[in-house]
Design an enzyme around this catalytic site. Structure first.
Site, PDB file in Angstrom:
ATOM      1  N   ASP A   1       0.841  -1.192   0.000  1.00  0.00           N
ATOM      2  CA  ASP A   1       0.000   0.000   0.000  1.00  0.00           C
ATOM      3  C   ASP A   1       0.885   1.255   0.000  1.00  0.00           C
ATOM      4  O   ASP A   1       1.863   1.327   0.756  1.00  0.00           O
ATOM      5  CB  ASP A   1      -0.855  -0.044   1.278  1.00  0.00           C
ATOM      6  CG  ASP A   1      -1.939   1.004   1.309  1.00  0.00           C
ATOM      7  OD1 ASP A   1      -2.751   1.037   0.379  1.00  0.00           O
ATOM      8  OD2 ASP A   1      -1.981   1.795   2.287  1.00  0.00           O
TER       9      ASP A   1
ATOM     10  N   GLU B   1       1.729  -0.176  -4.838  1.00  0.00           N
ATOM     11  CA  GLU B   1       0.869   0.939  -5.244  1.00  0.00           C
ATOM     12  C   GLU B   1       1.675   2.224  -5.098  1.00  0.00           C
ATOM     13  O   GLU B   1       2.134   2.554  -4.003  1.00  0.00           O
ATOM     14  CB  GLU B   1      -0.375   1.021  -4.357  1.00  0.00           C
ATOM     15  CG  GLU B   1      -1.268   2.189  -4.730  1.00  0.00           C
ATOM     16  CD  GLU B   1      -2.207   2.636  -3.603  1.00  0.00           C
ATOM     17  OE1 GLU B   1      -3.236   3.229  -3.914  1.00  0.00           O
ATOM     18  OE2 GLU B   1      -1.893   2.413  -2.421  1.00  0.00           O
TER      19      GLU B   1
END
Ligand code: NOJ
Length: 539
Positions: free
Chosen positions: A199, A260
């Site tokens: 993330d 990401e």
């Protein structure tokens, strides 16, 4: 070639996939029951090769799992560690890999590390980003609104959070933090997980001098979006850390990391590729440019060309059209009559490009965005910015299995409005359904080396057509007509050995022996090897 290169990944938002214990929220047991739908080894199933699970660890759910209190357990709402082991075993039996979401930029403010860090004199005093002055150190904003710095009355200091105040950022300059996350990764790798989705991986390091971000005061946007985020992310140290993380992961065979890269706009579209290094940092960095592209051949062609150039030879591409943060693409590109044809065309593109395709649960049946009223909102972003930004609940709706929906036997955590024909049951046995088209494409990709590993060459075409060749032993030509008009293609019928897939029911059309693409038609053609190579199929 690695599974994360030739395989198809399917993202599941676990709260919304299948409820097994009648609490209206999806869970791991529910997912296990649905594995055969995803891949039972035959082309009656979707045929995916890996699942990326959005976070399943214990969490107060301020940001629905992206705020973790224990990295080594499963939130009771999703099940237990035993359920997880079962899932892993059952998935692996079906050749499905499991990728976990590793949220390591921040924890929950309820995580014992943070609670400890708030105590004066704690040995974790330096695990988060604290500022012990009366005023905030700079103008950094939180992505979900307000200043990035919140006051902690107990410690009498400011702490930094890139997102909600309930999501304090870890201090990645502290070697103990690095070691703690390394141990978390090894805990799951040893258990058998196949990879991690990292993330917001480019946010881990912030500039040490805490300088203000430059602000464009005249930009009509939220304070966060007015800033150029040059000091609160993308620091050079991240590359060193990723090289280390790559070594931690590569100690275990066949594992991977997909990161990401959080970018506010497409100005710095080159960033994701930089985090792959020279094949020694992330295995994959998400390319999220398709999420912003308008529906046009030129837009998609330009994203693909740029991405290939940026990645170079060492790094492997990936593509995605939808995820848990944005409006579902079927709704983004919806038109009155052509919504479904557009979805079929885009599926053909996603599953024939050179690079790992990431599907988002429900896109294979054309599940549209769910309208969510203000009263029903769950997402903190929606709650703060409604109606300016309706939040992300609409794309996180429960999977539509059947009618009445059998996602759950009780009221689901998010509303579910039925859309005609948009269920797995409706489409499963219908050969012309969107689901059948996805199955056909996924299985074609799997058994066709030119599609899952062949070279890709973009070729010239009429403006509204995206055309490329995929070559291995076989030569394939992919033609995608983005317009609602027929488009002439300079390709004689004798050049075509066979049509491997056609997004429409009608057979390919020829005029004077030359191909005429129907409106919004996608074709995957096998081209005769003797046919001379050409740089363009434009007439
Ligand atoms: C990015 C995730 O995709 C998003 O869902 C989440 O809210 C933020 N990171 C914060 O973790």
């Amino acid at each position: 070639m690695n599974w994360w290169q030739h395989g198809v990944v399917y993202q599941i938002y676990p709260r919304s996939f299948q409820d097994s214990n009648n609490d209206g929220i999806g869970d791991l047991r529910g997912l296990i029951d649905r594995l055969d739908y995803l891949n039972d080894g035959t082309s009656k199933s979707l045929g995916i090769d890996a699942i990326w699970l959005s976070p399943i660890h214990p969490s107060p759910m301020a940001d629905f799992g992206y705020d973790i209190t224990d990295y080594r357990d499963i939130d009771p709402v999703f099940g237990t560690l035993d359920d997880f082991d079962q899932l892993l075993q059952q998935a692996h039996q079906r050749d499905i890999r499991i990728i976990l979401d590793l949220v390591a930029n921040h924890t929950s403010d309820q995580h014992p590390w943070f609670i400890d860090s708030c105590q004066p004199g704690s040995d974790k005093a330096d695990w988060y980003l604290w500022h012990e002055e009366n005023t905030r150190p700079n103008n950094w904003q939180a992505c979900f609104g307000g200043s990035g710095w919140s006051w902690h009355p107990g410690r009498k200091a400011w702490y930094y959070h890139s997102f909600l105040p309930q999501q304090p950022d870890l201090n990645w300059r502290n070697p103990q933090v690095q070691q703690a996350i390394r141990e978390v990764m090894e805990f799951w790798l040893a258990r058998g997980v196949d990879g991690f989705r990292l993330d917001v991986v480019n946010l881990f390091y912030k500039a040490i001098d805490l300088k203000n971000n430059p602000t464009d005061w005249f930009k009509p946007a939220r304070p966060y979006d007015r800033q150029r985020h040059i000091h609160d992310r993308d620091q050079p140290e991240m590359h060193t850390l990723l090289k280390q993380m790559r070594q931690w992961v590569d100690q275990y065979p066949n594992r991977m990391m997909v990161g990401e890269i959080f970018i506010a706009d497409s100005d710095n579209a080159s960033l994701p590729a930089s985090y792959c290094g020279n094949g020694d940092e992330l295995h994959l960095a998400f390319n999220l440019e398709f999420l912003r592209a308008p529906f046009s051949a030129a837009a998609f062609r330009s994203v693909i060309r740029k991405w290939i150039d940026l990645l170079g030879h060492e790094n492997w591409p990936n593509y995605t059209l939808s995820n848990h943060d944005v409006k579902r693409h079927i709704s983004r590109y919806a038109t009155h009559e052509q919504t479904l044809d557009r979805a079929r065309l885009l599926a053909a593109m996603l599953l024939t490009l050179r690079g790992t395709p990431f599907l988002y649960y429900g896109e294979e049946i054309g599940m549209p965005e769910q309208a969510v009223s203000r009263r029903q909102l769950q997402d903190p972003v929606g709650k703060r910015y409604w109606p300016l930004h309706p939040g992300r609940d609409g794309c996180r709706r429960p999977m539509m299995w059947d009618s009445p929906n059998v996602f759950s036997n009780v009221t689901s955590w998010l509303p579910e409005t039925r859309s005609e024909g948009v269920t797995v049951a409706d489409q499963s046995h219908n050969p012309s359904s969107l689901l059948s088209w996805y199955r056909q494409l996924v299985w074609l990709r799997k058994r066709t080396p030119a599609l899952h590993k062949g070279k890709l060459k973009l070729i010239g075409s009429p403006d509204e057509v995206l055309a490329y060749e995929r070559c291995d032993q076989q030569r394939l030509l992919i033609l995608l007509n983005f317009s609602s008009q027929a488009q002439p293609i300079n390709l004689h019928r004798h050049a075509i050995d066979q049509c491997l897939a056609n997004s429409q029911l009608d057979a390919p059309l020829f005029r004077n022996g030359s191909l005429l693409l129907r409106p919004l038609q996608a074709l995957i053609l096998e081209i005769s090897p003797d046919f001379p190579r050409r740089a363009s199929v434009a007439p």
